[in-house]
Enzyme design. Structure first.
Site, PDB file in Angstrom:
ATOM      1  N   HIS A 209       0.829  -1.199   0.000  1.00 60.06           N
ATOM      2  CA  HIS A 209       0.000   0.000   0.000  1.00 60.06           C
ATOM      3  C   HIS A 209       0.871   1.259   0.000  1.00 60.06           C
ATOM      4  O   HIS A 209       0.429   2.326  -0.433  1.00 60.06           O
ATOM      5  CB  HIS A 209      -0.905   0.032   1.235  1.00 60.06           C
ATOM      6  N   ASP A 278      -4.758  -6.086  -7.946  1.00 57.16           N
ATOM      7  CA  ASP A 278      -4.977  -5.504  -6.627  1.00 57.16           C
ATOM      8  C   ASP A 278      -5.290  -4.025  -6.852  1.00 57.16           C
ATOM      9  O   ASP A 278      -5.231  -3.519  -7.989  1.00 57.16           O
ATOM     10  CB  ASP A 278      -3.726  -5.709  -5.756  1.00 57.16           C
TER      11      ASP A 278
END
Length: 367
Positions: A209, A278
C-alpha cells in the site's frame, strides 16, 4: 441475491467486431469502481449508468447498518437492470473487516485457524469452513456477491504485517487446505471467494500500500509460494500482487508484468479464471491511475480494481478505450455463474457456535 438477468442474457451482434456477444457485456468496462459514500451521488448514478463498470467494491465509508447497505446494493443493481452484478468487499475477519460489530458478527483473522491446524488439522478445516459460511451468509443478506477472501499467501518469519496474521499458515499444503475450506464455506452461502495475492505475497518485507516490495528468491524457492494457488487453480476468481519477483521479471511488479501473468499465473500455476489487479491506487505502482490501469490490462489482468472513488480517475479509466476481450468475458461469465442463493443449511448462530467450539481446542492445549 441473484435470480435472473432481467432479459439481458440474450446474444447480440457487437457493432465494432461483428461477433455475437451476451448483451450484458455490451459497453462494459474492465474495471471495478469504489463508491464515495453511504448512498450514490447524482453524479455517480449518472456516470455508472453510462460507464457500465464490471462491478463495485464496498469499504467502511459505504457501510452503516443493514438497511442502508442493502438499499445501496439494490440501487447498484437497479442501475444495471440485472441481479447478477459483481458487488465486492474485503471481509476476511480480524483487521480486514469492512462490516463490523455491533451490527455484524466479529470474525477472527486467519492466524486463529492456523493455530488450530497445528493441533488438529481436520478441526481447523471445519472451523474455517463454518466461519466462512457464517460470514458469507451475512454478506449475501446485504446483497454482496463476492468476497476478496482468502489470502493464499504462505507466511514466513520476514512477512510484512500487511499480511501477518491474515495468513492461513506457513506451509503450502496447510494454506491450500484452509483456503479451500474458506472458499467452500463462502460458496455454501452463495458468495464467490478470491485467490489472492497471486503469485504470492508472503515474501514481502514491506507494505505494498505504501511502497513496492521486491523479492530476490530464486525460481526454485518460489515454488513454495505458488503451490497453494496451483492447488486451487480451477477457482474462477483471483487477484494479482503488486510485487517484483526478480527471478521472473526484475523490472515490473506482477500486476504489470506480462511475463509473470503469462508464464507464472496462467502457465505454471494454471489459473484460467478472472484475474483482477490488486487496488490500482496503491503506492507500490507509479504513474497516473489511468496509466497504471492500461498497463495492468495490457500485461494480462482481466479487470482493474480502482478503489478510491475519485471521479476524475474513474472517468479517465472509462474513457481510456480499454474494452473487455472475449476471453475476459468468458472468465467473467464463469464468476457470475458461480454466484447463487445460499444453500439450505445451518443458521449463522449455529455455524458460529461450531466454529467457536472447534477453535477452543487450540486454547485448551498446554503452553
Amino acid at each position: 441475491m441473484t435470480g435472473g438477468t432481467a432479459g439481458y442474457s440474450r446474444p447480440v451482434i457487437c457493432a465494432s467486431t461483428g461477433a455475437m456477444v451476451d448483451a450484458r457485456y455490451l459497453g462494459m468496462k474492465p474495471v471495478i469502481f469504489g463508491l464515495s459514500g453511504e448512498t450514490l451521488t447524482p453524479d455517480e448514478r449518472a456516470f455508472f449508468a453510462e460507464a457500465q463498470p464490471a462491478g463495485y467494491i464496498l469499504f467502511k465509508r459505504n457501510i452503516v447498518d443493514r438497511a442502508q447497505v442493502r438499499a445501496l446494493t439494490d440501487d447498484l443493481r437497479a442501475i444495471h437492470g440485472r441481479d447478477d452484478l459483481l458487488i465486492m468487499i474485503d471481509q476476511e475477519g480480524g483487521r480486514v473487516a469492512r462490516m463490523k460489530p455491533p451490527v455484524w458478527q466479529r470474525y477472527p483473522a486467519g492466524e486463529a485457524f492456523a493455530a488450530l491446524w497445528n493441533v488438529a488439522p481436520a478441526s481447523a478445516i471445519e472451523a474455517a469452513r463454518a466461519n466462512a459460511e457464517a460470514m458469507g451468509r451475512e454478506l449475501a443478506e446485504m446483497g454482496i456477491s463476492v468476497d476478496y477472501h482468502a489470502p493464499f499467501d504462505v507466511r514466513r518469519p520476514e512477512t510484512d504485517d500487511v499480511i501477518g496474521d491474515r495468513a492461513l499458515g506457513t506451509e503450502p499444503m496447510q494454506v491450500a487446505a484452509l483456503g479451500r475450506a474458506v472458499l467452500d464455506g463462502l460458496c455454501r452461502a452463495g458468495i464467490v471467494g478470491c485467490l489472492k495475492h497471486m503469485p504470492g505475497h508472503g515474501r514481502a518485507t514491506s507494505d505494498s500500500h505504501k511502497e513496492l516490495p521486491r523479492v530476490d528468491a530464486s525460481d526454485e524457492e518460489l515454488e513454495i509460494d505458488i503451490e497453494p494457488f496451483r492447488t486451487l487453480s480451477s477457482h474462477p476468481l483471483g487477484m494479482s500482487a503488486h510485487m517484483v519477483f526478480e527471478a521472473w521479471d526484475a523490472d515490473h511488479p506482477a500486476t504489470l508484468s506480462a511475463n509473470v501473468i503469462r508464464e507464472i499465473i496462467r502457465g505454471r500455476i494454471g489459473f484460467d479464471g478472472l484475474l483482477l489487479s490488486d487496488d490500482i491506487d496503491m503506492q507500490a505502482l507509479d504513474g497516473t491511475i489511468v496509466e497504471r490501469s492500461i498497463r495492468a490490462l495490457d500485461a494480462g489482468c482481466d479487470i482493474v480494481l480502482n478503489c478510491w472513488a475519485r471521479m476524475d480517475d474513474q472517468v479517465a479509466i472509462a474513457e481510456s478505450g480499454k474494452a473487455m476481450g472475449q476471453k475476459t468475458i468468458e472468465r467473467l461469465d464463469r464468476v457470475l455463474a458461480a454466484m447463487h442463493e445460499p444453500d439450505d443449511g445451518p443458521e449463522t448462530a449455529e455455524l458460529l457456535a461450531k466454529r467457536d467450539s472447534l477453535l477452543a481446542i487450540a486454547q485448551e492445549q498446554p503452553a
